[in-house]
Design a protein around this motif. Structure first.
Motif, PDB file in Angstrom:
ATOM      1  N   UNK A 290     128.296  13.050 -55.755  1.00  0.00           N
ATOM      2  CA  UNK A 290     128.007  11.829 -55.014  1.00  0.00           C
ATOM      3  C   UNK A 290     128.386  11.982 -53.556  1.00  0.00           C
ATOM      4  N   UNK A 291     127.482  11.584 -52.684  1.00  0.00           N
ATOM      5  CA  UNK A 291     127.823  11.561 -51.263  1.00  0.00           C
ATOM      6  C   UNK A 291     127.828  10.099 -50.837  1.00  0.00           C
ATOM      7  N   UNK A 292     128.529   9.823 -49.744  1.00  0.00           N
ATOM      8  CA  UNK A 292     128.629   8.419 -49.335  1.00  0.00           C
ATOM      9  C   UNK A 292     127.848   8.234 -48.030  1.00  0.00           C
ATOM     10  N   UNK A 293     128.545   8.231 -46.895  1.00  0.00           N
ATOM     11  CA  UNK A 293     127.861   7.999 -45.620  1.00  0.00           C
ATOM     12  C   UNK A 293     127.065   9.236 -45.229  1.00  0.00           C
ATOM     13  N   UNK A 294     125.840   9.014 -44.772  1.00  0.00           N
ATOM     14  CA  UNK A 294     124.973  10.128 -44.359  1.00  0.00           C
ATOM     15  C   UNK A 294     124.510   9.909 -42.923  1.00  0.00           C
ATOM     16  N   UNK A 295     124.630  10.939 -42.101  1.00  0.00           N
ATOM     17  CA  UNK A 295     124.186  10.844 -40.710  1.00  0.00           C
ATOM     18  C   UNK A 295     123.323  12.049 -40.374  1.00  0.00           C
ATOM     19  N   UNK A 296     122.165  11.784 -39.759  1.00  0.00           N
ATOM     20  CA  UNK A 296     121.317  12.900 -39.328  1.00  0.00           C
ATOM     21  C   UNK A 296     121.217  12.898 -37.814  1.00  0.00           C
ATOM     22  N   UNK A 297     121.446  14.047 -37.225  1.00  0.00           N
ATOM     23  CA  UNK A 297     121.328  14.150 -35.762  1.00  0.00           C
ATOM     24  C   UNK A 297     120.430  15.341 -35.424  1.00  0.00           C
ATOM     25  N   UNK A 298     119.354  15.058 -34.709  1.00  0.00           N
ATOM     26  CA  UNK A 298     118.447  16.152 -34.345  1.00  0.00           C
ATOM     27  C   UNK A 298     118.928  16.823 -33.067  1.00  0.00           C
ATOM     28  N   UNK A 299     119.015  18.161 -33.116  1.00  0.00           N
ATOM     29  CA  UNK A 299     119.491  18.908 -31.953  1.00  0.00           C
ATOM     30  C   UNK A 299     118.333  19.126 -30.972  1.00  0.00           C
ATOM     31  N   UNK A 300     117.219  19.584 -31.504  1.00  0.00           N
ATOM     32  CA  UNK A 300     116.008  19.772 -30.712  1.00  0.00           C
ATOM     33  C   UNK A 300     114.837  19.483 -31.648  1.00  0.00           C
ATOM     34  N   UNK A 301     113.613  19.775 -31.214  1.00  0.00           N
ATOM     35  CA  UNK A 301     112.494  19.394 -32.087  1.00  0.00           C
ATOM     36  C   UNK A 301     112.337  20.288 -33.320  1.00  0.00           C
ATOM     37  N   UNK A 302     113.022  21.458 -33.322  1.00  0.00           N
ATOM     38  CA  UNK A 302     112.875  22.372 -34.457  1.00  0.00           C
ATOM     39  C   UNK A 302     114.025  22.298 -35.482  1.00  0.00           C
ATOM     40  N   UNK A 303     115.231  22.021 -34.990  1.00  0.00           N
ATOM     41  CA  UNK A 303     116.364  22.029 -35.929  1.00  0.00           C
ATOM     42  C   UNK A 303     117.108  20.689 -35.933  1.00  0.00           C
ATOM     43  N   UNK A 304     117.860  20.476 -37.027  1.00  0.00           N
ATOM     44  CA  UNK A 304     118.598  19.220 -37.197  1.00  0.00           C
ATOM     45  C   UNK A 304     119.912  19.497 -37.924  1.00  0.00           C
ATOM     46  N   UNK A 305     120.901  18.625 -37.722  1.00  0.00           N
ATOM     47  CA  UNK A 305     122.173  18.704 -38.464  1.00  0.00           C
ATOM     48  C   UNK A 305     122.298  17.471 -39.359  1.00  0.00           C
ATOM     49  N   UNK A 306     122.781  17.675 -40.574  1.00  0.00           N
ATOM     50  CA  UNK A 306     123.013  16.534 -41.454  1.00  0.00           C
ATOM     51  C   UNK A 306     124.481  16.508 -41.850  1.00  0.00           C
ATOM     52  N   UNK A 307     125.152  15.380 -41.606  1.00  0.00           N
ATOM     53  CA  UNK A 307     126.560  15.232 -42.000  1.00  0.00           C
ATOM     54  C   UNK A 307     126.654  14.165 -43.077  1.00  0.00           C
ATOM     55  N   UNK A 308     127.599  14.360 -43.977  1.00  0.00           N
ATOM     56  CA  UNK A 308     127.840  13.314 -44.982  1.00  0.00           C
ATOM     57  C   UNK A 308     129.291  13.376 -45.427  1.00  0.00           C
ATOM     58  N   UNK A 309     129.773  12.243 -45.966  1.00  0.00           N
ATOM     59  CA  UNK A 309     131.156  12.196 -46.449  1.00  0.00           C
ATOM     60  C   UNK A 309     131.150  12.314 -47.971  1.00  0.00           C
ATOM     61  N   UNK A 310     132.140  13.035 -48.473  1.00  0.00           N
ATOM     62  CA  UNK A 310     132.324  13.152 -49.933  1.00  0.00           C
ATOM     63  C   UNK A 310     133.803  12.958 -50.237  1.00  0.00           C
ATOM     64  N   UNK A 311     134.100  12.701 -51.483  1.00  0.00           N
ATOM     65  CA  UNK A 311     135.502  12.664 -51.893  1.00  0.00           C
ATOM     66  C   UNK A 311     136.049  14.089 -51.800  1.00  0.00           C
ATOM     67  N   UNK A 312     137.281  14.228 -51.306  1.00  0.00           N
ATOM     68  CA  UNK A 312     137.844  15.553 -51.051  1.00  0.00           C
ATOM     69  C   UNK A 312     137.849  16.431 -52.306  1.00  0.00           C
ATOM     70  N   UNK A 313     138.036  15.819 -53.462  1.00  0.00           N
ATOM     71  CA  UNK A 313     138.059  16.616 -54.700  1.00  0.00           C
ATOM     72  C   UNK A 313     136.709  17.308 -54.989  1.00  0.00           C
ATOM     73  N   UNK A 314     135.622  16.767 -54.401  1.00  0.00           N
ATOM     74  CA  UNK A 314     134.305  17.330 -54.672  1.00  0.00           C
ATOM     75  C   UNK A 314     133.845  18.337 -53.621  1.00  0.00           C
ATOM     76  N   UNK A 315     134.701  18.580 -52.602  1.00  0.00           N
ATOM     77  CA  UNK A 315     134.255  19.399 -51.467  1.00  0.00           C
ATOM     78  C   UNK A 315     133.870  20.811 -51.889  1.00  0.00           C
ATOM     79  N   UNK A 316     134.748  21.489 -52.635  1.00  0.00           N
ATOM     80  CA  UNK A 316     134.492  22.891 -52.976  1.00  0.00           C
ATOM     81  C   UNK A 316     133.186  23.046 -53.735  1.00  0.00           C
ATOM     82  N   UNK A 317     132.981  22.167 -54.721  1.00  0.00           N
ATOM     83  CA  UNK A 317     131.774  22.277 -55.525  1.00  0.00           C
ATOM     84  C   UNK A 317     130.531  21.973 -54.690  1.00  0.00           C
TER      85      UNK A 317
END
Lengths: 413, 413
Positions: A290-317
């Motif tokens: 499960x992911x919670x908050x999701x943020x997408x930020x485009x760097x330029x017209x070809x590439x993009x970064x996607x960030x999201x928050x997860x519970x710390x226990x789920x990070x490794x998996x």
């Protein structure tokens, strides 16, 4: 004709002989007010753990069918003991398992949904003046298989019975005295709310963990069942949960929820294509992450970064799954930031108050708190901050939105 | 088509995780012989006591309905755990509560009789190759009330299932290796019997207390179910219980039963009238007081004395009840003699051997043992003696009737 009240007592409330006797008194006091009473109980506090220990010693991966067979004995023990406790005090009470009470579910073990309730027997017992005690958390399929309702199951049983029997209300007795403006263990100014709406309750669900399962709240909302969360130990008014809390509309923010153990994961250098976002989160969902908050930020017209928050226990998996699909997803690298917390303000009043989010950011900025992620819904604004300033943020917001003031409780009393 | 075998394991046999795993192996070894297997289990050894303790702490006189509700959870726990133990060993097993297994009973709580068994579901699971595990001791009424079968209930469940499913046999696994010529704890020459008849088993019921409940033996007799009593711990042939044990007919006496804690009560100077006997024992039966051997001796044409044996624990209550009705019964006084024991020889061969009782008295006289009361049935002769010579009497009879000789076991092997 007297009205029907459904009372639900959880595992802690029925955790010992003494507590069951105390519950019997609470039930009788409701009967003496002239109500017909249906009581829903969970398994005694430690019973479920003891049964799980036995099962795990025999088979580390037991079938869900047999886990349902095993665990449903827990509530069956409680209903019979509570019936005895009521009988010794001179009251007629009848104990019913889930299947005897007519609680029909989908043919799914471990996490079944209630499909309908056959109320003939329940109504006939109530009509003859008996207190009806129903085992929570359990039901039966059309082919007579015993099922359980999964997490929050007893809450759901109580709400479903209240809906089916057209009860006046459904009292959820628990180990807290109600729903608070924020967690009183962290913020001493936290105040008990007289009332919240179903939607607010859903957003506040993680305040005072386990107060009320979101599934039961949704069920209550769908069927218009009035819920009351109250203490099984103390004689004190609880918090009413109902559709519209009109008297309190003036209060824009009703509560502040927060949780620690949050990590932000950023997937960088993704191709800026139509399906990138859905591909990532479909992949994670397939692995039950499960992911919670999701943020997408485009760097330029070809590439993009996607960030999201997860519970710390789920990070490794989560990172492991992403790396596994690296070629398919086409990202360059992953970054992560741990030791974060989520702080949210909740209130149905904010729908018509567009300035609330701005006010929240202002308060945090004044306190020198850096906001790392933001997410908004119609009745909630969530922010991600360093865990070290979590309580400071909650306290500042609690003051700023006047949650500690008397008026909050006086509105409905 | 492979035949059906019913196996029953009691509370001691399933008393721990290790023992349940051991039971799973016994079940699998029967499956590997090519049989379809139905397993009936009791509650784990200590579960029932723990539940009774909880109930008594809440209500010293709980309703029988709620005791049934409470206690039936015990077997439900065992069936799920045994299913898990079989599954982890790669076998398909399905656990069924009494009501799921179609065991219908009279509408009586605490001591119901089975009225019939609906076998459709059982047969369909067996046909699909599954091991079927059924909770013993419990059933359901026509109005879906949970009932229990009373003492020896799980034995009765097993026998009833064997009858309904037309099983080849019903194996009763217990903590002894079979039925003995007499109690091996007292008489070291005691030998295990290869076979006994239903009637002999009924008369020997108190040999090695709890081997098999008389009610289950009666049920097996009525439906012609072959029973085998055997050890759940040791791999050893048990004792077969069936209608006719023709090969052993030559053996007149099959076993010697005995019990201590017997008291003789004599009611003296009763009016010698038609209804005297029935009035006394109807009065005692109304107070649930069981008497065993009854002797009437007329003193003269007007008065009579009636003596009977009771368990020593019931003496005080018996005398109290009699004194209460003294005027009505019209006796002069009561005498009692404690520290007695009952020694009985049992064997269906004695029907056609009228000299057996005489031989018994002869043996006892030779040993200098005074016989205080005598009672005879077609397959049993009981004597009451001083408790101090009880074991001496049993040993002498065991030798005289050749019960310790090899032939007893060799006949059927």
């Amino acid at each position: 004709m007297s009205t029907i009240v459904v009372q639900k007592f959880g595992g802690t409330s029925v955790g010992s002989v003494e507590r069951i006797q105390h519950v019997a008194k609470r039930v009788i006091s409701e009967v003496e007010k002239g109500h017909k009473v249906v009581v829903v109980v969970s398994a005694m506090g430690k019973t479920t753990d003891q049964l799980l220990t036995l099962a795990n010693a025999i088979n580390p991966h037991p079938s869900k069918r047999d886990m349902d067979m095993l665990l449903t004995t827990g509530e069956q023990i409680t209903i019979s003991l509570l019936a005895m406790a009521l009988q010794v005090r001179g009251h007629e009470a009848v104990s019913l398992t889930g299947w005897q009470a007519g609680i029909r579910t989908e043919p799914v073990h471990g996490n079944a949904r209630i499909t309908h309730i056959e109320t003939d027997l329940l109504n006939s017992h109530l009509a003859s003046g008996k207190i009806v005690i129903v085992a929570g958390f359990q039901g039966i399929t059309e082919t007579n298989e015993i099922t359980t309702l999964g997490r929050g199951g007893s809450d759901t049983t109580a709400v479903a019975l209240a809906a089916a029997l057209e009860a006046e209300k459904c009292d959820i007795y628990t180990d807290v005295t109600g729903v608070f403006t924020t967690d009183p263990r962290f913020v001493k100014e936290a105040r008990k709310l007289a009332a919240v709406s179903y939607d607010e309750m859903l957003e506040l669900a993680n305040l005072g963990a386990g107060v009320l399962h979101p599934r039961a709240v949704e069920f209550a909302k769908n069927y218009g069942v009035q819920l009351v969360v109250r203490s099984s130990m103390e004689e004190e008014e609880g918090t009413i949960i109902e559709e519209e809390v009109s008297m309190e509309k003036s209060l824009v923010v009703r509560g502040i929820a927060f949780e620690d153990q949050i990590t932000r994961i950023s997937v960088c250098g993704l191709p800026n294509e139509l399906h990138t976002l859905s591909t990532i989160f479909t992949t994670l969902a397939k692995h039950s992450l499960n992911v919670d908050i999701i943020i997408q930020t485009s760097m330029d017209k070809d590439t993009t970064n996607i960030s999201f928050s997860v519970k710390t226990k789920d990070v490794d998996e989560t990172i492991q799954v992403l790396e596994q699909y690296k070629e398919h997803l086409g990202f360059s690298h992953i970054e992560k930031e741990s030791n974060l917390a989520k702080v949210s303000i909740v209130g149905s009043g904010m729908i018509s108050n567009p300035g609330v989010a701005a006010e929240m950011f202002q308060v945090l900025a004044t306190e020198g708190i850096h906001v790392k992620m933001v997410s908004t819904s119609e009745i909630k604004v969530s922010t991600v901050v360093d865990v070290g300033v979590m309580v400071k943020a909650v306290e500042a917001l609690h003051v700023a939105f006047k949650l500690g003031e008397e008026s909050v409780e006086r509105v409905l009393s």
